[in-house]
Design a protein around this motif. Structure first.
Motif, mmCIF file in Angstrom:
data_model
loop_
_atom_site.group_PDB
_atom_site.id
_atom_site.type_symbol
_atom_site.label_atom_id
_atom_site.label_comp_id
_atom_site.label_asym_id
_atom_site.label_seq_id
_atom_site.Cartn_x
_atom_site.Cartn_y
_atom_site.Cartn_z
ATOM 1 N N ASP A 115 -1.134 -10.390 -3.812
ATOM 2 C CA ASP A 115 -0.339 -10.510 -2.590
ATOM 3 C C ASP A 115 -1.268 -10.314 -1.400
ATOM 4 O O ASP A 115 -2.449 -9.977 -1.561
ATOM 5 C CB ASP A 115 0.803 -9.492 -2.574
ATOM 6 N N ASP B 38 8.230 -11.376 -0.897
ATOM 7 C CA ASP B 38 7.428 -10.353 -1.571
ATOM 8 C C ASP B 38 7.728 -10.300 -3.060
ATOM 9 O O ASP B 38 6.948 -9.746 -3.846
ATOM 10 C CB ASP B 38 7.665 -8.974 -0.948
ATOM 11 N N LYS C 1 0.607 -16.980 1.451
ATOM 12 C CA LYS C 1 1.426 -16.038 0.679
ATOM 13 C C LYS C 1 1.671 -16.600 -0.720
ATOM 14 O O LYS C 1 1.480 -15.899 -1.733
ATOM 15 C CB LYS C 1 2.749 -15.816 1.407
ATOM 16 N N LYS D 13 -0.402 -1.769 7.107
ATOM 17 C CA LYS D 13 -0.320 -0.834 5.984
ATOM 18 C C LYS D 13 0.641 0.306 6.288
ATOM 19 O O LYS D 13 1.453 0.693 5.454
ATOM 20 C CB LYS D 13 -1.704 -0.269 5.660
ATOM 21 N N ILE E 281 -3.954 -7.674 -1.007
ATOM 22 C CA ILE E 281 -3.401 -6.429 -1.530
ATOM 23 C C ILE E 281 -3.822 -6.244 -2.989
ATOM 24 O O ILE E 281 -3.695 -7.153 -3.804
ATOM 25 C CB ILE E 281 -1.861 -6.430 -1.431
ATOM 26 N N ASN F 207 4.177 -7.063 5.279
ATOM 27 C CA ASN F 207 3.131 -7.977 4.826
ATOM 28 C C ASN F 207 2.924 -9.201 5.715
ATOM 29 O O ASN F 207 2.019 -9.994 5.467
ATOM 30 C CB ASN F 207 3.410 -8.431 3.392
ATOM 31 N N LYS G 278 4.129 -0.832 6.168
ATOM 32 C CA LYS G 278 4.467 -1.437 4.875
ATOM 33 C C LYS G 278 5.141 -2.799 5.056
ATOM 34 O O LYS G 278 6.159 -3.115 4.451
ATOM 35 C CB LYS G 278 5.350 -0.497 4.056
ATOM 36 N N ARG H 240 -1.492 -9.277 3.050
ATOM 37 C CA ARG H 240 -0.931 -8.853 4.336
ATOM 38 C C ARG H 240 -1.518 -9.762 5.412
ATOM 39 O O ARG H 240 -2.721 -10.015 5.407
ATOM 40 C CB ARG H 240 -1.305 -7.406 4.671
#
Length: 203
Positions: free
Chosen positions: A73, A140, A64, A109, A10, A114, A112, A75
């Protein structure tokens, strides 16, 4: 059964790629060799084959934490299934694990979210994805220090707080604070629960 993890970094343009690309390659190399087991493509996407699906979630948590530790970050979509075609490059291999990972990756995406899993077992997926959505409410928001702690703690599961502190260059009290802020114990509980549930799946 195997797991295929498909990922997208991201806002990768926030940092020049030379600041994270080499570290990412070193990090992924602990899980296999490129391009057969993992491959970075299109600059900021990568795919990883996890031969033991029970390890899939803990590896995703490490990935992560790796990116949060460098203020980025990621996904991730994890597909569980089989591998029916093996190529020299993982991105050219195929099977239900690849298809399921790709299916969910396309909607990350839009939703929204991840981190998501896809096993083709609707009850398993619904339950695990709800748990992951709740877990992402704090993952997150990991700060750099918390993410670095998570990474070191997962990779050194038998280490004491003093030993982790030595690796991080901080004292035991600071380690304890980071452990609480990162919700490390909850991360481990989620992983343990996942390992029990994944044993009920078939490819």
């Amino acid at each position: 059964m195997i797991a295929i993890l498909t990922a997208d970094i991201i806002n990768s343009r926030k940092l020049p790629s030379q600041k994270w690309m080499d570290d990412l390659k070193v990090f992924l190399s602990q899980f296999g060799k490129t391009p057969n087991d993992w491959e970075i493509y299109r600059g900021d996407e990568f795919q990883l084959e996890i031969k033991n699906p029970e390890e899939a979630l803990l590896i995703a948590f490490q990935i992560k934490a790796f990116f949060k530790s460098i203020r980025l970050d990621v996904r991730m979509s994890i597909g569980f299934g089989n591998k029916t075609y093996t190529s020299k490059k993982i991105t050219e291999s195929n099977g239900t694990a690849f298809i399921r990972s790709g299916e969910k990756f396309e909607i990350l995406k839009k939703q929204k979210i991840n981190l998501i899993v896809n096993s083709n077992d609707s009850l398993f997926d619904e339950e695990l994805n709800l748990i992951l959505k709740l877990s992402l409410s704090f993952m997150d928001n990991w700060l750099q220090q918390s993410a670095t702690f998570i990474l070191v703690a997962i990779q050194n599961p038998t280490a004491t707080q003093e030993e982790i502190g030595f690796k991080l260059g901080i004292n035991q009290a600071a380690v304890s604070r980071r452990q609480k802020r990162s919700n490390y114990e909850l991360v481990l509980q989620v992983d343990r629960y996942f390992r029990k549930k994944i044993k009920t799946l078939t490819a």
